[in-house]
Write a protein that holds these residues in place. Sequence first.
Motif, PDB file in Angstrom:
ATOM      1  N   PRO A   1      69.468   3.123  26.373  1.00  0.00           N
ATOM      2  CA  PRO A   1      70.476   2.291  25.701  1.00  0.00           C
ATOM      3  C   PRO A   1      71.638   1.897  26.604  1.00  0.00           C
ATOM      4  CG  PRO A   1      69.869   4.170  24.331  1.00  0.00           C
ATOM      5  CD  PRO A   1      69.292   4.413  25.684  1.00  0.00           C
ATOM      6  N   LEU A   2      71.777   2.581  27.749  1.00  0.00           N
ATOM      7  CA  LEU A   2      72.848   2.272  28.701  1.00  0.00           C
ATOM      8  C   LEU A   2      72.353   1.368  29.822  1.00  0.00           C
ATOM      9  CD1 LEU A   2      74.328   5.883  28.943  1.00  0.00           C
ATOM     10  CD2 LEU A   2      75.048   4.006  27.441  1.00  0.00           C
ATOM     11  N   SER A   3      71.184   0.736  29.610  1.00  0.00           N
ATOM     12  CA  SER A   3      70.593  -0.245  30.548  1.00  0.00           C
ATOM     13  C   SER A   3      69.940   0.400  31.758  1.00  0.00           C
ATOM     14  CB  SER A   3      71.640  -1.277  31.012  1.00  0.00           C
ATOM     15  OG  SER A   3      72.147  -2.003  29.921  1.00  0.00           O
ATOM     16  N   PHE A   4      69.630   1.717  31.685  1.00  0.00           N
ATOM     17  CA  PHE A   4      68.924   2.375  32.773  1.00  0.00           C
ATOM     18  C   PHE A   4      67.423   2.391  32.478  1.00  0.00           C
ATOM     19  CE2 PHE A   4      73.160   4.046  33.452  1.00  0.00           C
ATOM     20  CZ  PHE A   4      73.265   4.061  34.840  1.00  0.00           C
ATOM     21  N   VAL A   5      66.634   2.101  33.502  1.00  0.00           N
ATOM     22  CA  VAL A   5      65.180   2.073  33.409  1.00  0.00           C
ATOM     23  C   VAL A   5      64.618   3.121  34.362  1.00  0.00           C
ATOM     24  CG1 VAL A   5      63.112   0.659  33.699  1.00  0.00           C
ATOM     25  CG2 VAL A   5      65.235  -0.390  32.878  1.00  0.00           C
ATOM     26  N   LYS A   6      63.583   3.833  33.928  1.00  0.00           N
ATOM     27  CA  LYS A   6      62.940   4.785  34.839  1.00  0.00           C
ATOM     28  C   LYS A   6      62.206   4.008  35.935  1.00  0.00           C
ATOM     29  CE  LYS A   6      59.094   7.154  34.233  1.00  0.00           C
ATOM     30  NZ  LYS A   6      58.067   8.121  33.758  1.00  0.00           N
ATOM     31  N   VAL A   7      62.636   4.203  37.177  1.00  0.00           N
ATOM     32  CA  VAL A   7      62.061   3.484  38.316  1.00  0.00           C
ATOM     33  C   VAL A   7      60.803   4.180  38.807  1.00  0.00           C
ATOM     34  CG1 VAL A   7      62.479   2.746  40.696  1.00  0.00           C
ATOM     35  CG2 VAL A   7      64.312   2.591  39.007  1.00  0.00           C
ATOM     36  N   SER A   8      60.864   5.513  38.930  1.00  0.00           N
ATOM     37  CA  SER A   8      59.727   6.262  39.463  1.00  0.00           C
ATOM     38  C   SER A   8      59.880   7.728  39.101  1.00  0.00           C
ATOM     39  CB  SER A   8      59.643   6.108  40.990  1.00  0.00           C
ATOM     40  OG  SER A   8      58.497   6.749  41.513  1.00  0.00           O
ATOM     41  N   SER A   9      58.761   8.454  39.155  1.00  0.00           N
ATOM     42  CA  SER A   9      58.792   9.899  38.939  1.00  0.00           C
ATOM     43  C   SER A   9      57.621  10.522  39.675  1.00  0.00           C
ATOM     44  CB  SER A   9      58.718  10.245  37.443  1.00  0.00           C
ATOM     45  OG  SER A   9      57.471   9.869  36.900  1.00  0.00           O
ATOM     46  N   VAL A  10      57.756  11.803  39.993  1.00  0.00           N
ATOM     47  CA  VAL A  10      56.660  12.551  40.594  1.00  0.00           C
ATOM     48  C   VAL A  10      56.797  14.002  40.135  1.00  0.00           C
ATOM     49  CG1 VAL A  10      57.994  12.922  42.737  1.00  0.00           C
ATOM     50  CG2 VAL A  10      55.512  13.204  42.757  1.00  0.00           C
TER      51      VAL A  10
ATOM     52  N   ALA B   1      67.550   3.539  37.284  1.00  0.00           N
ATOM     53  CA  ALA B   1      68.495   2.559  37.815  1.00  0.00           C
ATOM     54  C   ALA B   1      68.797   1.531  36.742  1.00  0.00           C
ATOM     55  CB  ALA B   1      67.937   1.868  39.057  1.00  0.00           C
ATOM     56  N   LYS B   2      69.977   0.959  36.777  1.00  0.00           N
ATOM     57  CA  LYS B   2      70.268  -0.152  35.886  1.00  0.00           C
ATOM     58  C   LYS B   2      69.331  -1.302  36.214  1.00  0.00           C
ATOM     59  CE  LYS B   2      74.942   0.818  34.384  1.00  0.00           C
ATOM     60  NZ  LYS B   2      76.381   0.464  34.471  1.00  0.00           N
ATOM     61  N   TYR B   3      68.866  -1.984  35.169  1.00  0.00           N
ATOM     62  CA  TYR B   3      67.749  -2.915  35.351  1.00  0.00           C
ATOM     63  C   TYR B   3      68.068  -4.044  36.327  1.00  0.00           C
ATOM     64  CZ  TYR B   3      69.997  -6.055  31.918  1.00  0.00           C
ATOM     65  OH  TYR B   3      70.857  -6.890  31.262  1.00  0.00           O
ATOM     66  N   GLN B   4      69.346  -4.412  36.484  1.00  0.00           N
ATOM     67  CA  GLN B   4      69.654  -5.510  37.395  1.00  0.00           C
ATOM     68  C   GLN B   4      69.394  -5.152  38.860  1.00  0.00           C
ATOM     69  OE1 GLN B   4      71.804  -4.117  35.197  1.00  0.00           O
ATOM     70  NE2 GLN B   4      73.899  -4.012  35.999  1.00  0.00           N
ATOM     71  N   HIS B   5      69.252  -3.843  39.158  1.00  0.00           N
ATOM     72  CA  HIS B   5      68.958  -3.433  40.535  1.00  0.00           C
ATOM     73  C   HIS B   5      67.449  -3.411  40.833  1.00  0.00           C
ATOM     74  CE1 HIS B   5      73.113  -2.412  41.190  1.00  0.00           C
ATOM     75  NE2 HIS B   5      73.117  -1.524  40.212  1.00  0.00           N
ATOM     76  N   LEU B   6      66.604  -3.508  39.822  1.00  0.00           N
ATOM     77  CA  LEU B   6      65.167  -3.315  40.025  1.00  0.00           C
ATOM     78  C   LEU B   6      64.554  -4.266  41.045  1.00  0.00           C
ATOM     79  CD1 LEU B   6      63.787  -2.498  36.451  1.00  0.00           C
ATOM     80  CD2 LEU B   6      64.613  -0.957  38.228  1.00  0.00           C
ATOM     81  N   PRO B   7      64.940  -5.553  41.117  1.00  0.00           N
ATOM     82  CA  PRO B   7      64.332  -6.418  42.140  1.00  0.00           C
ATOM     83  C   PRO B   7      64.669  -6.009  43.569  1.00  0.00           C
ATOM     84  CG  PRO B   7      65.335  -7.733  40.400  1.00  0.00           C
ATOM     85  CD  PRO B   7      65.801  -6.326  40.196  1.00  0.00           C
TER      86      PRO B   7
END
Length: 449
Positions: free
Chosen positions: A83-92, A103-109
Amino acid sequence: MEAMSPRTEPRCRTLSIHVVTWNVASAAPPPDLSDLLQLNNLDLDLDIYVIGLQELNCGIMSLLSDTAFEDPWSSYFMDVLSPLSFVKVSSVRMQGLLLLIFAKYQHLPFIQVLSTKSTPTGLFGYWGNKGGVNIFLKLYGYYVSIINCHLPPHMANNDQRLEHFDRILEMQNFEAQDTPNILDHDLILWFGDMNFRIEDFGLHFVRESIKNQRYSDLWEKDQLSIAKRHDPLLREFQEGSLLFPPTYKFDKNSNNYDTSEKKRKPAWTDRILWRLKRQSQTDFQTPELSAPFALFLRSYVSHMVYTISDHKPVTCTFDLELKPLVSAPLITLLPKGPCTMENDLLISYCLAADFLSSPWDWIGLYKVGLRHINDYVSYVWVKDNQVSFSDRLNQVYIDISDIPETEDQFLLFYYSNNLHSVVGISKPFKIQPFSFLEEDPLDEAQPQI
């Protein structure tokens, strides 16, 4: 359109990164982790969360369940942060070790996950109860390696800890073409339950020093501090001052140090280190530096409010100042509106000149507040559904007729199969109910262009 305009000189930007390490001793997530994630700190505007856990429940039934579904800790963090605009980028994950990046979604690209890796060091290097897990990525064009580790326990095993530290470092190199050695990465974040102890001092002296907050009396006998004085490579890894009580060992559900028969001596087992390549290691806390890539420590603290484990969690908050090597996304997405729930959505997108597309690239439609990349509400393969294209501009339709009416905002993500990453994101937009638009006089559904 930015992707088609001449590249301008990128300006420096600051990314705030919050790093968490916690040995959770097989416990489930507590009801509230606001303090750990600094959700109530209005002075922070975080961009990235890096979360490393040790000793997750790794029984057979738990591992089988976590293979089919998200583990409880990952689900918890996604529920709280999405809800705070963070998306799971990766996990291991490797048995009890888990490493997550949000990361906030605007950083994903501008975040490309290059590889993940697990290095077991338990039982002669074959068992994953000890060892390290790594996520290797490019952040705005810079190479970053993130390592979560769990090293051997007990006072007498210091040499073994140092040996495992070196082994994890040696095994974290990647075979991909044009990938530098890990020690050539611009930034290494290394943290976890390192299990280093306090030598020589007796239990009474250590506890009295903690009671009176004389932590500096204990620093000189901290095994990690001693090792850094003698090992040139380990010395390159920086750490903030230990201005908080030792984080191990506590009675569970209390803030009392070990009262069992063993009465283990408290120690700073849970640590966060970093190593920079692109600036002088002695200048990491000098904000006046105008280096293109610099890391500044804002806080290094433990969180005593959590009692589910015999360890207290430790966090670092950093400001990463950089001049982006990549300043424009590889794909610029342009949804055409107005659009309704009863019509296909026409999407125009522009490709950067150096972008290599694949027939397996796809565009996903997401509600704002998505948890991870698989949370799309609809998607389209870009080659299969293409309606027009030129050297740089392409158009595709995406079916949205099955989406129920909602007031939510939506996003479009372009996923590159070659890069295994999101390379383009649209601005948020709304999909209006059909009644909001004029009816077509011929009663025919027409694409909204």
